[in-house]
Design an enzyme around this catalytic site. Structure first.
Site, mmCIF file in Angstrom:
data_model
loop_
_atom_site.group_PDB
_atom_site.id
_atom_site.type_symbol
_atom_site.label_atom_id
_atom_site.label_comp_id
_atom_site.label_asym_id
_atom_site.label_seq_id
_atom_site.Cartn_x
_atom_site.Cartn_y
_atom_site.Cartn_z
ATOM 1 N N SER A 7 5.883 -9.496 -5.088
ATOM 2 C CA SER A 7 4.445 -9.241 -5.206
ATOM 3 C C SER A 7 3.910 -9.368 -6.624
ATOM 4 O O SER A 7 2.724 -9.582 -6.817
ATOM 5 C CB SER A 7 4.107 -7.870 -4.652
ATOM 6 O OG SER A 7 4.863 -6.872 -5.306
ATOM 7 N N HIS A 22 3.321 -10.300 1.536
ATOM 8 C CA HIS A 22 2.584 -11.391 0.884
ATOM 9 C C HIS A 22 2.926 -12.756 1.482
ATOM 10 O O HIS A 22 2.513 -13.777 0.944
ATOM 11 C CB HIS A 22 2.879 -11.395 -0.621
ATOM 12 C CG HIS A 22 2.429 -10.137 -1.283
ATOM 13 N ND1 HIS A 22 1.148 -9.952 -1.742
ATOM 14 C CD2 HIS A 22 3.089 -8.979 -1.516
ATOM 15 C CE1 HIS A 22 1.038 -8.739 -2.257
ATOM 16 N NE2 HIS A 22 2.203 -8.127 -2.125
ATOM 17 N N LYS A 58 -3.520 -7.466 3.510
ATOM 18 C CA LYS A 58 -3.612 -8.671 2.677
ATOM 19 C C LYS A 58 -4.227 -9.801 3.528
ATOM 20 O O LYS A 58 -5.426 -9.768 3.758
ATOM 21 C CB LYS A 58 -2.235 -8.971 2.120
ATOM 22 C CG LYS A 58 -1.699 -7.667 1.429
ATOM 23 C CD LYS A 58 -0.474 -7.806 0.671
ATOM 24 C CE LYS A 58 0.168 -6.471 0.304
ATOM 25 N NZ LYS A 58 -0.654 -5.485 -0.363
HETATM 26 C C1 LIG Z 1 5.572 -6.229 -0.899
HETATM 27 C C2 LIG Z 1 4.735 -5.095 -0.389
HETATM 28 N N1 LIG Z 1 5.225 -4.313 0.574
HETATM 29 C C3 LIG Z 1 4.528 -3.288 1.081
HETATM 30 C C4 LIG Z 1 3.262 -2.991 0.629
HETATM 31 C C5 LIG Z 1 2.516 -1.825 1.193
HETATM 32 O O1 LIG Z 1 1.498 -2.243 2.005
HETATM 33 P P1 LIG Z 1 0.172 -1.407 2.305
HETATM 34 O O2 LIG Z 1 -0.802 -1.706 1.229
HETATM 35 O O3 LIG Z 1 -0.246 -1.902 3.637
HETATM 36 O O4 LIG Z 1 0.549 0.042 2.355
HETATM 37 C C6 LIG Z 1 2.696 -3.794 -0.357
HETATM 38 C C7 LIG Z 1 1.323 -3.514 -0.857
HETATM 39 O O5 LIG Z 1 1.027 -3.522 -2.004
HETATM 40 C C8 LIG Z 1 3.455 -4.858 -0.894
HETATM 41 O O6 LIG Z 1 2.957 -5.640 -1.863
#
Ligand SMILES: Cc1ncc(COP(=O)(O)O)c(C=O)c1O
Length: 404
Positions: A193, A221, A252
């Site tokens: 990310s 992502h 996202k």
């Molecule tokens: C790689 C990754 N996993 C999990 C999450 C968590 O997702 P959420 O924003 O739906 O709680 C994010 C969010 O930033 C993320 O970038």
């Protein structure tokens, strides 16, 4: 009684650290504090903050679906049909037929038998890892995995083992050392990310198969972005049948909030009855679920959106590179720009912000020490004029600050 009083006098105030925390206030005082910027209006690629328009290159709204009329209408219909919230856990009164429809659609997209919808992506990772990695089991993770995968491991009774980013030799050593464990889960980001690079999924899967470990891919992502149908990292590599569990978020590409995991029916059934973050938290609200269903419709009907997203990503990345900026290992719509130390990063962010461009400064612990960056991310709906304006601002600020 006397003993209690004595102990009470000795105990430090648990709030003491709050008073001593001054770093953020210092940045606020200098006008360099970048976080919690209140957005007053948004039309997808542009936002208004304190009366000024900014081009948004800090959002994860990859397919630009948050303001699409069809999606808005489906969300509105669901809200009027079911109300504003579910007021309860999936386990009890909080499962709608819409949640189940979404689970069927996601399982089909991910090429899995079954899926389970949680209230956020963060909670999905907490619930899945803590339910599966029980005492005596091990979860092995890439060091640059998202915090929710790490936090899930910290909540689990089993052990967390981490290896250097992308180092498959280190992963092999970790698998060898833990071969006697009561089960191993390898958890990895499909797209990292903060870096925007894609995991070497074939390499990781081969190692998992060799050692009998199970694999969980966090496709936060990648879903909607990678693969011919937006099915994510496994679809991109043509290996959906070799990935055990895929986790996605709806915050996202899916223009909403929520998360899900897909995988074999018996594992999903187990998670339904052991995932504490599912059972002890209220379910995704109706409008949020309907939004994701509508986004899936648009993804199927308009594959050209994903094509446009990739064109835009290439355009911005190439543009930044030709201005002399370092975009490190980015190969997706996430494009980080190296920005020096913390101070330099805040000054860089502020100059771009004043120049009408919204980026996200990323500092340790989200990234390793000495590798601060401004994280930009591209949407399918950015126009070429907007991307040119972003590049102009980067060029101008880079020259002013002697960066690059
Ligand atoms: C790689 C990754 N996993 C999990 C999450 C968590 O997702 P959420 O924003 O739906 O709680 C994010 C969010 O930033 C993320 O970038």
């Amino acid at each position: 009684m006397a003993t209690v009083e004595k102990t009470a006098r000795k105990t430090a105030d648990i709030f003491d650290k709050c008073g001593r925390y001054t770093a953020a206030r210092e940045m606020m005082g200098r006008g360099l504090y970048p976080y919690f910027q209140p957005i007053e209006a948004s039309d997808d690629t542009e936002v208004v903050i304190r009366g000024e328009r900014k081009i948004m290159v800090g959002s994860n709204n990859y397919l630009g679906l948050t303001h699409t009329p069809y999606v808005l209408e489906r969300a509105r219909e669901a809200m009027f049909r079911f109300g504003t919230g579910c007021t309860g856990s999936r386990f009890l009164n909080g499962t709608l037929d819409l949640h189940e429809e979404l689970e069927r659609r996601l399982a089909a997209l991910m090429g899995s038998e079954s899926a389970l919808v949680f209230s956020t992506g963060y909670q999905t990772n907490l619930g899945v890892i803590s339910a599966l990695v029980t005492r005596g089991s091990v979860v092995i993770q890439d060091r640059l995995n998202h915090a929710s995968l790490v936090d899930g491991a910290q909540l689990a009774a089993g052990e967390l083992v981490r290896y250097a980013h992308g180092d498959l030799k280190a992963l092999r050593r970790a698998l060898e050392r833990n071969a006697g464990a009561n089960g191993i889960l390898v958890a990895i980001d499909g797209v990292f990310s903060m870096e925007g690079n894609i995991v070497d999924l074939p390499g990781v899967v081969e190692l998992c198969e060799e050692f009998g470990a199970r694999i969980l891919v966090d496709d936060a992502h990648a879903a909607g972005v990678l693969g011919p149908n937006g099915g994510g990292t496994a679809e991109h590599f043509g290996m959906q049948d070799r990935v055990d569990l895929t986790m996605v978020t709806f915050s996202k590409s899916f223009a909403s909030i929520g998360g899900a995991v897909s995988g074999p029916e018996d594992v999903i059934h187990y998670l339904k009855h052991h995932g504490r973050s599912l059972i002890f938290s209220a379910s995704m609200p109706p409008a949020a679920v309907a939004t994701v269903l509508a986004c899936l419709d648009v993804m199927e009907r308009e594959p050209e959106r994903r094509a446009r997203l990739w064109e835009n990503a290439d355009y911005l990345r190439t543009g930044l590179q030709s201005l002399g900026f370092d975009t490190a290992t980015s190969e997706t719509p996430i494009i980080p720009v190296a920005s020096g130390n913390i101070e330099e990063t805040f000054v860089f962010w502020r100059a771009l912000f004043d120049g009408g461009v919204f980026t996200n400064p990323v500092l340790p612990p989200a990234v390793p020490e000495h590798s601060c960056r401004l994280r930009t991310s591209v949407m399918a709906t950015h126009t070429t004029d907007q991307l040119d304006a972003v590049l102009d601002a980067f060029g101008r600020v880079g020259r002013q600050l002697g960066l690059r």
